[in-house]
Write a protein that holds these residues in place. Structure first.
Motif, PDB file in Angstrom:
ATOM      1  N   THR A  25     -47.848   2.236  28.188  1.00 20.80           N
ATOM      2  CA  THR A  25     -47.082   3.006  27.567  1.00 20.80           C
ATOM      3  C   THR A  25     -45.712   2.032  28.298  1.00 20.80           C
ATOM      4  N   GLU A  26     -44.567   1.658  27.665  1.00 24.91           N
ATOM      5  CA  GLU A  26     -43.478   0.859  27.302  1.00 24.91           C
ATOM      6  C   GLU A  26     -42.562   1.588  28.524  1.00 24.91           C
ATOM      7  N   HIS A  27     -42.681   2.944  28.490  1.00 19.23           N
ATOM      8  CA  HIS A  27     -41.713   3.932  28.960  1.00 19.23           C
ATOM      9  C   HIS A  27     -41.857   4.704  30.457  1.00 19.23           C
ATOM     10  N   GLY A  28     -42.957   4.011  30.486  1.00 21.13           N
ATOM     11  CA  GLY A  28     -43.186   5.059  31.654  1.00 21.13           C
ATOM     12  C   GLY A  28     -42.463   5.455  33.110  1.00 21.13           C
ATOM     13  N   SER A  29     -43.011   6.100  33.755  1.00 21.22           N
ATOM     14  CA  SER A  29     -41.898   5.905  35.492  1.00 21.22           C
ATOM     15  C   SER A  29     -42.461   4.866  36.382  1.00 21.22           C
ATOM     16  N   PRO A  30     -41.685   4.083  36.653  1.00 19.12           N
ATOM     17  CA  PRO A  30     -42.058   2.558  37.734  1.00 19.12           C
ATOM     18  C   PRO A  30     -42.764   3.643  38.990  1.00 19.12           C
ATOM     19  N   ASN A  53     -48.956   3.509  32.514  1.00 17.84           N
ATOM     20  CA  ASN A  53     -48.004   2.806  33.005  1.00 17.84           C
ATOM     21  C   ASN A  53     -49.376   1.550  34.569  1.00 17.84           C
ATOM     22  N   THR A  54     -49.040   1.179  33.477  1.00 13.07           N
ATOM     23  CA  THR A  54     -50.351  -0.568  33.891  1.00 13.07           C
ATOM     24  C   THR A  54     -49.551  -1.356  34.668  1.00 13.07           C
ATOM     25  N   CYS A  55     -48.392  -0.799  35.026  1.00 12.44           N
ATOM     26  CA  CYS A  55     -47.936  -2.019  36.029  1.00 12.44           C
ATOM     27  C   CYS A  55     -47.563  -1.046  37.437  1.00 12.44           C
ATOM     28  N   VAL A  56     -47.825  -0.168  37.443  1.00 16.64           N
ATOM     29  CA  VAL A  56     -47.915   0.119  39.102  1.00 16.64           C
ATOM     30  C   VAL A  56     -49.070  -0.022  39.864  1.00 16.64           C
ATOM     31  N   ARG A  57     -50.043  -0.385  39.537  1.00 15.47           N
ATOM     32  CA  ARG A  57     -51.045  -0.621  40.271  1.00 15.47           C
ATOM     33  C   ARG A  57     -52.017  -2.105  39.801  1.00 15.47           C
ATOM     34  N   PHE A  58     -52.192  -2.354  37.850  1.00  7.56           N
ATOM     35  CA  PHE A  58     -52.524  -3.256  37.716  1.00  7.56           C
ATOM     36  C   PHE A  58     -51.679  -4.641  37.191  1.00  7.56           C
ATOM     37  N   HIS A  59     -50.623  -4.573  37.574  1.00  7.90           N
ATOM     38  CA  HIS A  59     -49.709  -5.428  36.842  1.00  7.90           C
ATOM     39  C   HIS A  59     -50.429  -6.984  37.218  1.00  7.90           C
ATOM     40  N   ILE A  61     -53.384  -7.433  36.464  1.00  8.87           N
ATOM     41  CA  ILE A  61     -54.499  -7.940  34.907  1.00  8.87           C
ATOM     42  C   ILE A  61     -53.928  -7.235  34.012  1.00  8.87           C
ATOM     43  N   PHE A  62     -52.559  -7.196  33.628  1.00 11.23           N
ATOM     44  CA  PHE A  62     -51.912  -6.578  32.264  1.00 11.23           C
ATOM     45  C   PHE A  62     -50.870  -7.836  32.058  1.00 11.23           C
ATOM     46  N   ARG A  63     -50.391  -7.836  33.058  1.00  9.97           N
ATOM     47  CA  ARG A  63     -49.032  -9.053  32.245  1.00  9.97           C
ATOM     48  C   ARG A  63     -48.966  -9.531  31.778  1.00  9.97           C
ATOM     49  N   GLY A  64     -50.386 -10.568  31.249  1.00 13.56           N
ATOM     50  CA  GLY A  64     -50.474 -11.456  30.139  1.00 13.56           C
ATOM     51  C   GLY A  64     -49.848 -10.342  29.049  1.00 13.56           C
ATOM     52  N   LEU A  65     -50.390  -9.363  29.189  1.00 17.90           N
ATOM     53  CA  LEU A  65     -50.701  -8.806  27.596  1.00 17.90           C
ATOM     54  C   LEU A  65     -50.044  -8.292  26.926  1.00 17.90           C
ATOM     55  N   PHE A  66     -48.699  -7.648  28.209  1.00 20.24           N
ATOM     56  CA  PHE A  66     -47.349  -6.400  27.688  1.00 20.24           C
ATOM     57  C   PHE A  66     -46.181  -8.091  27.767  1.00 20.24           C
ATOM     58  N   GLU A  67     -45.943  -8.989  28.085  1.00 24.44           N
ATOM     59  CA  GLU A  67     -44.376  -9.403  28.087  1.00 24.44           C
ATOM     60  C   GLU A  67     -43.724  -9.490  26.934  1.00 24.44           C
ATOM     61  N   THR A  71     -45.504 -10.442  20.621  1.00 25.91           N
ATOM     62  CA  THR A  71     -45.435  -8.946  19.306  1.00 25.91           C
ATOM     63  C   THR A  71     -46.662  -9.569  18.836  1.00 25.91           C
ATOM     64  N   GLU A  72     -47.077 -10.824  18.935  1.00 20.50           N
ATOM     65  CA  GLU A  72     -48.754 -10.832  18.140  1.00 20.50           C
ATOM     66  C   GLU A  72     -49.192 -10.169  18.899  1.00 20.50           C
ATOM     67  N   ILE A  73     -50.886 -10.101  17.684  1.00 19.49           N
ATOM     68  CA  ILE A  73     -52.065  -9.255  18.127  1.00 19.49           C
ATOM     69  C   ILE A  73     -52.433  -8.295  18.299  1.00 19.49           C
ATOM     70  N   PRO A  74     -50.719  -7.027  18.167  1.00 19.91           N
ATOM     71  CA  PRO A  74     -50.616  -5.942  18.811  1.00 19.91           C
ATOM     72  C   PRO A  74     -51.950  -4.984  19.026  1.00 19.91           C
ATOM     73  N   ASP A  75     -53.519  -5.041  17.711  1.00 23.84           N
ATOM     74  CA  ASP A  75     -53.996  -4.336  17.949  1.00 23.84           C
ATOM     75  C   ASP A  75     -55.210  -4.717  18.776  1.00 23.84           C
ATOM     76  N   LEU A  76     -55.651  -5.899  19.268  1.00 25.77           N
ATOM     77  CA  LEU A  76     -56.560  -6.374  19.366  1.00 25.77           C
ATOM     78  C   LEU A  76     -56.088  -6.279  21.191  1.00 25.77           C
ATOM     79  N   ARG A  77     -54.206  -6.613  21.374  1.00 24.00           N
ATOM     80  CA  ARG A  77     -54.275  -5.987  22.744  1.00 24.00           C
ATOM     81  C   ARG A  77     -54.754  -4.788  23.437  1.00 24.00           C
ATOM     82  N   GLU A  78     -54.543  -3.782  22.177  1.00 19.32           N
ATOM     83  CA  GLU A  78     -54.084  -2.239  22.234  1.00 19.32           C
ATOM     84  C   GLU A  78     -55.909  -1.625  22.915  1.00 19.32           C
TER      85      GLU A  78
END
Length: 230
Positions: A25-30, A53-59, A61-67, A71-78
């Motif tokens: 989620t892009e708009h989740g609670s921090p 909200n992948t930033c709470v515990r898994f930043h 792991i996921f920080r490179g996927l949601f910079e 905007t490329e390959i959104p389906d693959l990232r999802e």
């Protein structure tokens, strides 16, 4: 709400973890990993869709996927996010399990895979979740201590609440069960499962439904027209 709560919530509702689809989620609670308390959002393939909200515990792991500028390959990232979050959810649940719960899970998997036969699998699946837990706990006890009449009687009493278990003194290999319930396919199947899992082969089982067999000296079992033939 955390990933492990979603996994356990799905299990309580009779759902597989595979039925859930996790997405970033892009708009989740921090401060919250998951803000949706109910499994009521449906994805495009019929899965229950939950935002994390992948930033709470898994930043890390996921920080490179949601910079922000990515905007490329959104389906693959999802899809990758969903796959990784499923694995993290399973890890969460396992980490919170006791050794006995872990062994119960393995035993239940063997039952569903048909290791103990089709009839055992069908009878096991017909039980409510709470009764399956009781059965698995008793089965693990039998692995540790061996089968016994005490264990068999305990399992009958716990899964058929109004039951009575007797041993015939005149014929020690004969076990009698009485229950106030009417004879149904489900009850027969449950008692048959308990017999097959917890009663040694030399014993013979007789089951009485509704009407108790008469016992001399016990007036409550000697009522006219309410005595089972034995």
């Amino acid at each position: 709400m955390y990933l492990w709560e979603a996994a356990l919530g799905a299990a309580e509702e009779g759902m597989s973890l595979k039925d859930l689809r996790f997405r970033h989620t892009e708009h989740g609670s921090p401060w919250m990993e998951m803000a949706v308390p109910y499994l009521n959002q449906e994805g495009p393939l019929g899965e229950k869709e939950l935002e994390v909200n992948t930033c709470v515990r898994f930043h890390d792991i996921f920080r490179g996927l949601f910079e922000p500028d990515l905007t490329e390959i959104p389906d693959l990232r999802e899809s990758l996010t969903n796959l990784v979050l499923h694995q993290l959810a399973e890890n969460d649940v396992r980490r919170g399990m006791s050794r006995e719960e872990y062994h119960k899970k393995l035993l239940a998997g063997d039952i569903r895979a048909g290791v103990y036969g089709t009839s055992v699998c069908q009878a096991f699946e017909s039980l409510p979740a709470a009764e399956r837990e009781i059965l698995l706990g008793g089965w693990l006890r039998s692995f540790r201590t061996g089968s016994s009449l005490l264990l068999f009687a305990d399992m009958v009493h716990r899964l058929v609440k109004d039951s009575m278990v007797y041993r015939n003194r005149a014929c020690p290999d004969e076990i009698l069960i009485y229950t106030e319930r009417k004879k149904t396919r489900e009850l027969e199947q449950k008692l048959g499962l308990l017999r097959d899992l917890f009663l040694d082969i030399p014993y013979r089982l007789e089951i009485f439904y509704v009407h108790h067999f008469g016992i001399l000296g016990l007036d409550c079992t000697m009522a006219a027209d309410e005595i089972a033939i034995y």
